[in-house]
Design a protein around this motif. Sequence first.
Motif, PDB file in Angstrom:
ATOM      1  N   VAL A 229       0.811  -0.965  -0.044  1.00  0.00           N
ATOM      2  CA  VAL A 229      -0.072  -0.016  -0.030  1.00  0.00           C
ATOM      3  C   VAL A 229       1.011   1.360   0.114  1.00  0.00           C
ATOM      4  CG1 VAL A 229      -0.186   0.011   2.667  1.00  0.00           C
ATOM      5  CG2 VAL A 229      -1.727   1.262   1.169  1.00  0.00           C
ATOM      6  N   SER A 230       0.450   2.194  -0.930  1.00  0.00           N
ATOM      7  CA  SER A 230       1.284   3.270  -0.808  1.00  0.00           C
ATOM      8  C   SER A 230       0.399   4.834  -0.616  1.00  0.00           C
ATOM      9  CB  SER A 230       1.942   3.596  -2.377  1.00  0.00           C
ATOM     10  OG  SER A 230       2.679   4.834  -2.368  1.00  0.00           O
ATOM     11  N   PHE A 231       0.576   5.457   0.262  1.00  0.00           N
ATOM     12  CA  PHE A 231      -0.380   6.230   0.730  1.00  0.00           C
ATOM     13  C   PHE A 231       0.458   7.768   0.448  1.00  0.00           C
ATOM     14  CE2 PHE A 231      -1.433   9.228   4.063  1.00  0.00           C
ATOM     15  CZ  PHE A 231      -2.752   9.597   3.907  1.00  0.00           C
ATOM     16  N   THR A 232      -0.261   8.563   0.072  1.00  0.00           N
ATOM     17  CA  THR A 232      -0.161  10.137   0.011  1.00  0.00           C
ATOM     18  C   THR A 232      -1.117  11.076   0.797  1.00  0.00           C
ATOM     19  OG1 THR A 232       1.293   9.706  -1.867  1.00  0.00           O
ATOM     20  CG2 THR A 232       0.877  12.112  -1.347  1.00  0.00           C
ATOM     21  N   GLY A 233      -0.687  11.734   1.762  1.00  0.00           N
ATOM     22  CA  GLY A 233      -1.560  12.323   2.601  1.00  0.00           C
ATOM     23  C   GLY A 233      -1.178  12.992   3.952  1.00  0.00           C
ATOM     24  N   SER A 234      -2.254  13.304   4.747  1.00  0.00           N
ATOM     25  CA  SER A 234      -1.888  13.754   6.006  1.00  0.00           C
ATOM     26  C   SER A 234      -1.037  12.612   7.051  1.00  0.00           C
ATOM     27  CB  SER A 234      -3.313  14.417   6.927  1.00  0.00           C
ATOM     28  OG  SER A 234      -4.002  12.996   7.256  1.00  0.00           O
ATOM     29  N   VAL A 240      -3.106   6.044  11.024  1.00  0.00           N
ATOM     30  CA  VAL A 240      -4.220   5.120  10.984  1.00  0.00           C
ATOM     31  C   VAL A 240      -3.816   4.011   9.975  1.00  0.00           C
ATOM     32  CG1 VAL A 240      -6.461   4.591  10.377  1.00  0.00           C
ATOM     33  CG2 VAL A 240      -6.214   6.836  11.552  1.00  0.00           C
ATOM     34  N   ILE A 241      -3.042   4.130   9.000  1.00  0.00           N
ATOM     35  CA  ILE A 241      -2.769   3.134   7.982  1.00  0.00           C
ATOM     36  C   ILE A 241      -1.743   2.221   8.681  1.00  0.00           C
ATOM     37  CG2 ILE A 241      -1.610   2.457   5.950  1.00  0.00           C
ATOM     38  CD1 ILE A 241      -3.038   5.064   4.734  1.00  0.00           C
ATOM     39  N   ALA A 246      -3.784  -4.896   8.887  1.00  0.00           N
ATOM     40  CA  ALA A 246      -2.973  -5.521   7.603  1.00  0.00           C
ATOM     41  C   ALA A 246      -1.508  -5.154   7.739  1.00  0.00           C
ATOM     42  CB  ALA A 246      -3.734  -4.745   6.240  1.00  0.00           C
ATOM     43  N   VAL A 247      -1.110  -3.826   8.305  1.00  0.00           N
ATOM     44  CA  VAL A 247       0.177  -3.693   8.453  1.00  0.00           C
ATOM     45  C   VAL A 247       0.751  -4.230   9.630  1.00  0.00           C
ATOM     46  CG1 VAL A 247       1.953  -1.618   8.412  1.00  0.00           C
ATOM     47  CG2 VAL A 247      -0.133  -1.789   7.154  1.00  0.00           C
ATOM     48  N   ALA A 248       0.092  -4.215  10.641  1.00  0.00           N
ATOM     49  CA  ALA A 248       0.646  -4.630  12.049  1.00  0.00           C
ATOM     50  C   ALA A 248       0.740  -6.020  12.082  1.00  0.00           C
ATOM     51  CB  ALA A 248      -0.200  -3.816  13.063  1.00  0.00           C
ATOM     52  N   VAL A 254       4.326  -0.871   3.342  1.00  0.00           N
ATOM     53  CA  VAL A 254       3.515   0.166   3.388  1.00  0.00           C
ATOM     54  C   VAL A 254       4.751   1.527   2.942  1.00  0.00           C
ATOM     55  CG1 VAL A 254       3.588   0.627   5.822  1.00  0.00           C
ATOM     56  CG2 VAL A 254       2.107   2.071   4.427  1.00  0.00           C
ATOM     57  N   ASN A 255       4.478   2.477   1.997  1.00  0.00           N
ATOM     58  CA  ASN A 255       4.992   3.430   1.746  1.00  0.00           C
ATOM     59  C   ASN A 255       4.202   4.700   2.026  1.00  0.00           C
ATOM     60  OD1 ASN A 255       7.570   4.448   0.267  1.00  0.00           O
ATOM     61  ND2 ASN A 255       5.788   5.871  -0.421  1.00  0.00           N
ATOM     62  N   ILE A 256       4.778   5.554   2.927  1.00  0.00           N
ATOM     63  CA  ILE A 256       4.125   6.797   3.472  1.00  0.00           C
ATOM     64  C   ILE A 256       4.700   8.102   2.777  1.00  0.00           C
ATOM     65  CG2 ILE A 256       3.242   8.136   5.397  1.00  0.00           C
ATOM     66  CD1 ILE A 256       1.613   5.475   5.042  1.00  0.00           C
ATOM     67  N   GLU A 257       4.068   9.070   2.356  1.00  0.00           N
ATOM     68  CA  GLU A 257       4.335  10.429   1.843  1.00  0.00           C
ATOM     69  C   GLU A 257       3.359  11.161   2.999  1.00  0.00           C
ATOM     70  OE1 GLU A 257       4.107  13.920  -0.996  1.00  0.00           O
ATOM     71  OE2 GLU A 257       4.682  11.850  -1.987  1.00  0.00           O
TER      72      GLU A 257
END
Length: 513
Positions: A229-234, A240-241, A246-248, A254-257
């Motif tokens: 999962v790749s997320f861009t946002g706050s 939360v992600i 699913a992650v934990a 996971v990739n976060i920006e």
Amino acid sequence: MSELLLNHLGGRAQAGTGPGTPLFDPVLGTELVRVDATGLDLAAGFAFARETGGAALRAMSYAQRGAMLAAVGKVLQANRDLYYEISTANSGTVKNDTAVDVDGGIYTLSTYAKMGEALGDRRHLLDGDAARLGKDPAFQSQHLQVPTRGVALFINAFNFPSWGLWEKAGPALLSGVPVIVKPATATAWLTQCMVADVLAAGVLPPGALSVVCGSSTGLMDALQPFDVVSFTGSADTAAVIRSHQAVAQRSVRVNIEADSINSAVLLPGEGAEAFDLLVKEVAREMTVKSGQKCTAIRRVFVPEALYTQAAEAIAARLGKTAVGNPRNESVRMGSLVSRAQLASVKDGIALLARHAEVLHDGRQQPLVDADPAVACCVGPTLLGTRDADGNPVVHDVEVFGPVATLIPYRDAAHAMALVRRGQGSLVASLYGSDAAALGAAALELADSHGRVHVISPEVAALHTGHGNVMPQSLHGGPGRAGGGEELGGARALNFYHRRAAVQAATSVLNRLN
């Protein structure tokens, strides 16, 4: 009621069962389309992408997938005029800003298409040379990377509905991993239209590309261990992600920006040429896409003696920027994307103004061909504080709009320390002419930034811009910026591959080449 956009999931177009969420023209206030994902069988849709789309993609070589990306680019290029119209209507962008999003996405795709051609007929990547495991070279270890047998879920931000999709999808599809994109609701129309056009053209195998418009409820629940999962946002949503089961529990990669307080620094002892380069770039970065870029300049650092001169020069440039309806040819900066975003930016300016002086107040700027009671427009606002050390708000608060704060520093060491108070950023830009000083500053900031953009007179007409993300360079950043990495040329493929070591006889390892 306006048209309800279709989701594309499970190899077919599907309408949500709810009334839908309306999307609006942020300048005219008119309803455009509606989006809804109610009632979708997400588990089945993810399984179809994972099993059918993934298998078809992995059966292709990198060169074949590169040719596939080139075909996607041709489809997008053929429909480019429509995408410009949608962007103007739904995002409120002027043509130059639309180009950053639409043309930037197409260019990024073309970059990865060419990369696929260069990788050739392989279906996996070797990672380094074989290494002996003992005195006898007949038994060795060879690391390799193979495509993950899962889906890539993209949860994207509202500011780049085109580029935000394709800068992620290019490396994923080239890697052989199917894509499911959840665009931000406010500007989902462009993403949905692009995906629908590509699917209608038949240039991708079934299940290779899907789009879910509307609520993100249930998307993370549908992820399995080999998905990414790749997320861009706050930063709040990123937290939360990261804490989702699913992650934990299932170890979904996971990739976060996230948030980023990016900086521009004029090095000490510089003359008029470097000063002018800083002023020009700050004004441009504040106004491109109305400052709604994760890479936009938020803090501007200059020597104490130049504070007043810099304030006046930047304000003079900002004052010449016509703001309003992007359909008017005289307008150079359009609107924010929504009333909610407008309220957020105004609240952010008010917060900063309690801790800094307003050097140029864009809130007082008249709008061109736009009703201020309706349009989500606000002029560029420059703030400043002479208390660089004792004013934590200016180092902590990001206003996601045409807003920046000017901050003076005493010496080079003080400047670097102040930049680092951003706690990790996507990009910092340096302005000067002394190669040694620029190189030293770049190294000093490298550990806390994903990218350091150095602008000297010799590249004044060549550099790609502080906030312009090129596919050849890394996009991401440590700390509060999310800790993620995207693009960076071939490095982008790492996220979508799994690394393994094969320990075997040399004759077996030779078969892996």
